[in-house]
Design a protein around this motif. Structure first.
Motif, mmCIF file in Angstrom:
data_model
loop_
_atom_site.group_PDB
_atom_site.id
_atom_site.type_symbol
_atom_site.label_atom_id
_atom_site.label_comp_id
_atom_site.label_asym_id
_atom_site.label_seq_id
_atom_site.Cartn_x
_atom_site.Cartn_y
_atom_site.Cartn_z
ATOM 1 N N GLN A 31 58.691 55.044 43.023
ATOM 2 C CA GLN A 31 59.467 56.401 42.430
ATOM 3 C C GLN A 31 59.299 57.435 43.418
ATOM 4 N N ARG A 32 60.275 58.447 43.255
ATOM 5 C CA ARG A 32 59.956 59.535 44.484
ATOM 6 C C ARG A 32 58.825 60.197 44.302
ATOM 7 N N ASP A 33 58.219 60.428 43.051
ATOM 8 C CA ASP A 33 57.152 61.097 42.795
ATOM 9 C C ASP A 33 56.025 60.538 43.524
ATOM 10 N N PHE A 34 55.816 59.181 43.990
ATOM 11 C CA PHE A 34 54.634 58.510 44.433
ATOM 12 C C PHE A 34 55.023 58.166 45.905
ATOM 13 N N LEU A 35 56.358 58.341 46.292
ATOM 14 C CA LEU A 35 56.542 58.077 47.703
ATOM 15 C C LEU A 35 56.942 59.127 48.635
ATOM 16 N N ARG A 52 54.965 54.159 52.447
ATOM 17 C CA ARG A 52 56.499 54.096 52.671
ATOM 18 C C ARG A 52 56.560 52.694 53.490
ATOM 19 N N ARG A 53 55.588 52.241 54.032
ATOM 20 C CA ARG A 53 55.822 50.870 54.842
ATOM 21 C C ARG A 53 56.069 50.056 53.778
ATOM 22 N N GLU A 115 64.294 64.167 38.703
ATOM 23 C CA GLU A 115 64.505 63.578 39.930
ATOM 24 C C GLU A 115 63.434 62.902 40.608
ATOM 25 N N GLY A 116 62.171 63.499 40.512
ATOM 26 C CA GLY A 116 60.924 63.081 41.230
ATOM 27 C C GLY A 116 60.325 61.647 40.459
ATOM 28 N N HIS A 117 60.992 61.529 39.084
ATOM 29 C CA HIS A 117 60.277 60.350 38.319
ATOM 30 C C HIS A 117 61.319 59.245 38.495
ATOM 31 N N ASP A 118 62.431 59.338 39.336
ATOM 32 C CA ASP A 118 63.550 58.130 39.384
ATOM 33 C C ASP A 118 62.848 57.576 40.543
ATOM 34 N N ILE A 119 63.699 56.068 40.749
ATOM 35 C CA ILE A 119 63.367 55.307 41.564
ATOM 36 C C ILE A 119 64.054 55.710 43.383
ATOM 37 N N ILE A 120 63.356 55.371 44.202
ATOM 38 C CA ILE A 120 63.964 55.687 45.386
ATOM 39 C C ILE A 120 65.100 55.189 45.907
ATOM 40 N N LYS A 121 65.977 55.884 46.652
ATOM 41 C CA LYS A 121 67.437 55.297 46.649
ATOM 42 C C LYS A 121 67.476 53.920 47.261
ATOM 43 N N GLU A 122 66.511 53.535 48.149
ATOM 44 C CA GLU A 122 66.344 52.556 48.971
ATOM 45 C C GLU A 122 66.379 51.312 48.048
ATOM 46 N N LEU A 123 65.741 51.227 46.904
ATOM 47 C CA LEU A 123 65.467 50.173 45.963
ATOM 48 C C LEU A 123 66.040 50.616 44.492
ATOM 49 N N TYR A 124 66.985 51.261 44.485
ATOM 50 C CA TYR A 124 67.852 51.732 43.076
ATOM 51 C C TYR A 124 68.099 50.501 42.215
#
Ligand code: TIU
Length: 225
Positions: A31-35, A52-53, A115-124
Motif C-alpha cells: 500500500q501507498r501508506d507503507f511504501l 521499495r526494492r 489514497e494512501g490506503h490503496d495498493i501501489i500502482k505497480e501492483l494494482y
C-alpha cells in the motif's frame, strides 16, 4: 502454460512441492501508506526506501503468475472510515502526534477509501482478483480470506509483500495453523529494518520449516515457465 500438476521449487529448509492449481499468490499490504513518502510507515519514523526494492521482483512474479492463469489475492491493512474496527490500543500505540485515522498527505492514515490506503500502482489488482481488507496484522483475523481460499481449493500460498516481520510473518503463522503450506520469496518481502527481515525469514524456515519455506523469486519463476 503449465503441464505438470506438481513441481519442486528450490527452497529452504528443503524443496517445496508446488501444485500450481492449489496455490495462490498472496500479496500482503503493498500500500501507498507503507511504501510511499508521507504515509503511515514514514510517520512511524521508518525509511520507506527499505521496502521499495520489493516492487520490481513482485511485479515480475505477479506478471508471470497472471500469465500462468493462477490465483492472486491482495490484502490491505486499514480501517472503516468511522474507525469502529480500530482497537483503541492500536490507535494510541506509539504515542505519535499523528495516528491512524488522522489526516495525512495521502488522506486519512490507513483508512479504507483514502489514497494512501490503496495498493501501489505497480501492483494494482486486476479485475477479478480478490482484495482482502484487514484490520489487523494477520490477513486471517476478522476477514473472509480462509473461506475464499477454501472455496477455491487452495492449500498452498506464496506469500509476498510488507513487512517481513510484521504482516507477512503474522499471516504466515496464521496460515500455517490453518493447514496451508507457505512459501516466501525473500526478495519479494521487505522490512524497514534489515536485521528484522533476516530474522523474520529465519524464523519461518527454522526447525524443519516450522512455519513454512523460504525461496527466491527466480526459483518460483522457473517453476512457472
Ligand atoms: N503491513 C504491515 O506490516 N503493517 C505494519 O504496520 N508494519 C510495520 O512494520 N509497521
Amino acid at each position: 502454460m503449465l503441464v505438470s500438476s506438481s513441481v519442486e521449487i528450490a527452497a529452504e529448509p528443503y524443496p517445496y512441492d508446488f501444485s500450481p492449481e492449489k496455490c495462490a499468490l498472496l500479496i500482503i499490504d503493498m500500500q501507498r501508506d507503507f511504501l510511499e513518502p508521507g504515509g503511515f510507515g514514514e510517520m512511524l519514523g521508518n525509511d520507506v526506501a527499505q521496502l521499495r526494492r520489493t516492487i520490481e521482483p513482485n511485479k515480475k512474479l505477479l506478471a508471470a503468475w497472471r500469465k500462468a492463469g493462477l490465483q492472486v489475492i491482495h490484502t490491505r491493512e486499514g480501517h472503516r472510515p468511522d474507525l469502529a474496527d480500530l482497537p483503541p490500543a492500536k490507535k494510541i500505540r506509539g504515542r505519535s502526534a499523528t495516528c491512524i485515522g488522522d489526516p495525512g498527505p495521502m488522506g486519512r492514515i490507513l483508512v479504507r477509501g483514502e489514497e494512501g490506503h490503496d495498493i501501489i500502482k505497480e501492483l494494482y489488482p486486476a479485475p477479478g482478483e480478490p482484495v482482502i481488507d484487514k484490520p489487523g496484522k494477520g490477513a486471517f483475523f476478522a476477514t473472509d480470506l480462509h473461506a475464499i481460499l477454501q472455496n477455491r481449493g487452495i492449500t498452498q500460498l506464496v506469500v509476498t509483500g510488507v513487512t517481513t516481520e510484521v504482516c507477512v510473518n503474522t499471516t504466515v503463522r496464521e496460515a500455517n495453523d490453518r493447514g496451508y503450506d507457505c512459501l516466501v520469496p525473500a526478495d519479494c518481502v521487505g522490512s524497514y529494518f534489515p536485521e528484522f527481515h533476516e530474522m523474520g525469514l529465519k524464523m519461518i524456515k527454522a526447525q524443519g520449516g516450522i512455519f513454512g519455506w523460504v525461496t527466491h523469486s527466480k526459483d518460483v519463476l522457473a517453476a512457472l515457465i
